[in-house]
Design an enzyme around this catalytic site. Structure first.
Site, PDB file in Angstrom:
ATOM      1  N   GLN A 266     -40.504 -15.151 -91.098  1.00  0.00           N
ATOM      2  CA  GLN A 266     -40.060 -13.792 -90.169  1.00  0.00           C
ATOM      3  C   GLN A 266     -41.160 -13.364 -89.514  1.00  0.00           C
ATOM      4  O   GLN A 266     -41.145 -12.593 -88.929  1.00  0.00           O
ATOM      5  CB  GLN A 266     -38.990 -12.911 -91.048  1.00  0.00           C
ATOM      6  CG  GLN A 266     -39.837 -11.639 -92.453  1.00  0.00           C
ATOM      7  CD  GLN A 266     -38.919 -11.277 -92.646  1.00  0.00           C
ATOM      8  OE1 GLN A 266     -38.082 -11.629 -93.847  1.00  0.00           O
ATOM      9  NE2 GLN A 266     -39.289  -9.458 -92.580  1.00  0.00           N
TER      10      GLN A 266
ATOM     11  N   CYS B 117     -35.150  -9.454 -91.111  1.00  0.00           N
ATOM     12  CA  CYS B 117     -34.503 -10.401 -92.311  1.00  0.00           C
ATOM     13  C   CYS B 117     -33.484 -10.786 -92.211  1.00  0.00           C
ATOM     14  O   CYS B 117     -32.651 -11.367 -92.513  1.00  0.00           O
ATOM     15  CB  CYS B 117     -34.859  -9.813 -93.480  1.00  0.00           C
ATOM     16  SG  CYS B 117     -34.735  -7.816 -93.558  1.00  0.00           S
TER      17      CYS B 117
ATOM     18  N   HIS C   9     -33.618  -5.168 -97.217  1.00  0.00           N
ATOM     19  CA  HIS C   9     -33.903  -6.076 -96.861  1.00  0.00           C
ATOM     20  C   HIS C   9     -32.388  -7.166 -97.193  1.00  0.00           C
ATOM     21  O   HIS C   9     -32.050  -7.057 -98.001  1.00  0.00           O
ATOM     22  CB  HIS C   9     -35.245  -6.775 -98.291  1.00  0.00           C
ATOM     23  CG  HIS C   9     -35.892  -8.156 -97.552  1.00  0.00           C
ATOM     24  ND1 HIS C   9     -36.471  -8.645 -96.798  1.00  0.00           N
ATOM     25  CD2 HIS C   9     -36.214  -9.322 -98.685  1.00  0.00           C
ATOM     26  CE1 HIS C   9     -36.780  -9.845 -96.982  1.00  0.00           C
ATOM     27  NE2 HIS C   9     -36.675 -10.486 -97.460  1.00  0.00           N
TER      28      HIS C   9
ATOM     29  N   ASN D 216     -35.326 -16.184 -99.427  1.00  0.00           N
ATOM     30  CA  ASN D 216     -35.508 -15.245 -99.095  1.00  0.00           C
ATOM     31  C   ASN D 216     -36.282 -15.724 -97.905  1.00  0.00           C
ATOM     32  O   ASN D 216     -36.805 -16.983 -97.262  1.00  0.00           O
ATOM     33  CB  ASN D 216     -36.449 -14.912-100.157  1.00  0.00           C
ATOM     34  CG  ASN D 216     -37.208 -13.565 -98.979  1.00  0.00           C
ATOM     35  OD1 ASN D 216     -36.585 -12.767 -98.031  1.00  0.00           O
ATOM     36  ND2 ASN D 216     -38.583 -12.765-100.110  1.00  0.00           N
TER      37      ASN D 216
END
Length: 303
Positions: A106, A112, A246, A267
């Site tokens: 990102q 996110c 997040h 992630n």
């Protein structure tokens, strides 16, 4: 500096970054030498960032984002979904099953929420159609006005956009920039994937387990970020703190040879962080899941 292609504007900044680096390294070495943890910390591309800077750059301030009171079009819990599993298997790995695209980054942008949304849509699309297509986070950044670009957002709102916009373009047709562009560039674009709805998961790890048995699931965690900033490998099992949010994607679950149960999480911080971009987060030890992982989960649906 060489490994992560770092450069600094002058010797003063370089000296300051080196000071921060040494402080982080001392923390990492002290943590690992303690030897009583189920995971290890290590150096990565964030090692020259202070905890405050990391939090401000990579996470979303919880005070700036309010969880939406979304009305879900297909019922408001997993219990209303026909795909509910009564007896989940001991482990599931959607990466190995071919429903997860490569780890992305990102960059220095609080996007996110877009990456979590896209990963979940990519997953259900592959499961339903057999096609694994990297989809566009940038489309969400530019076109989803209910979320806030690099300022953060929520997957449920993004799923609503995807449904109402009749799908997402591919990553190759609408590539990620790392910032919100002035205009939405979908005119005349081809949607590479569509969804017909989305649902939320009832709070609790049992419901999340059943949801992840069926597909990758988006969720949002609460954290302060410092220990997670340096995560390298193993089953992460430290309270995350609070103050920031997040969005991540749960793409499986299982247990280690030592018996530590974990969630497998994709992630969006690139492959140099964690286990090639993934993290294992401990399972079945905290009500609501570690860092609140099982409190705000949701997933897209395709009829």
């Amino acid at each position: 500096m060489a490994h992560h292609a770092r450069s600094y504007k002058d010797d003063v900044e370089k000296a300051n970054r080196f000071k921060i680096f040494k402080q982080n390294l001392e923390f990492i070495e002290s943590f690992n030498k303690a030897g009583n943890h189920s995971y290890k910390l290590g150096l990565n591309k964030f090692s020259d960032m202070s905890p405050k800077e990391f939090k401000a750059t990579m996470l979303t301030d919880e005070n700036n984002i309010v969880h939406p009171a979304t009305k879900f079009p297909k019922g408001n819990s997993l219990g209303n979904n026909e795909s509910t599993v009564i007896d989940p298997p001991n482990s599931v790995n959607w990466v190995e099953r071919g429903a997860v695209t490569a780890i992305r980054d990102q960059l220095k942008c609080g996007a996110c929420w877009a990456f979590s949304t896209v990963a979940a849509v990519e997953g259900i699309t592959q499961i339903k159609t057999g096609r694994l297509v990297p989809l566009s986070e940038q489309q969400l950044m530019d076109c989803d006005e209910t979320n806030n670009g690099c300022g953060g957002g929520w997957p449920t709102k993004a799923f609503q956009y995807v449904q109402e916009a009749n799908g997402l373009m591919s990553e190759s047709d609408y590539p990620y920039k790392g910032y919100k562009q002035a205009t939405c560039a979908t005119t005349g674009g081809y949607a590479a994937a569509t969804i017909t709805g989305f649902d939320q998961v009832e709070q609790g790890e049992d419901a999340l387990l059943q949801a992840v048995t069926n597909q990758p699931v988006s969720t949002v965690i609460s954290l302060d970020g410092y220990v997670l900033q340096h995560y390298e490998s193993g089953v992460f099992a430290t309270d995350c703190g609070s103050g920031a949010s997040h969005a991540i994607t749960v793409v499986g679950y299982g247990a280690t040879m030592e018996g530590d149960k974990y969630w497998l999480v994709k992630n969006s911080w690139g492959t140099t962080w964690g286990e090639n971009g993934y993290i294992k987060m401990v399972r079945d030890v905290v009500e609501g899941g570690l860092c609140g992982l099982a409190k705000m989960a949701s997933y897209p649906t395709i009829d």
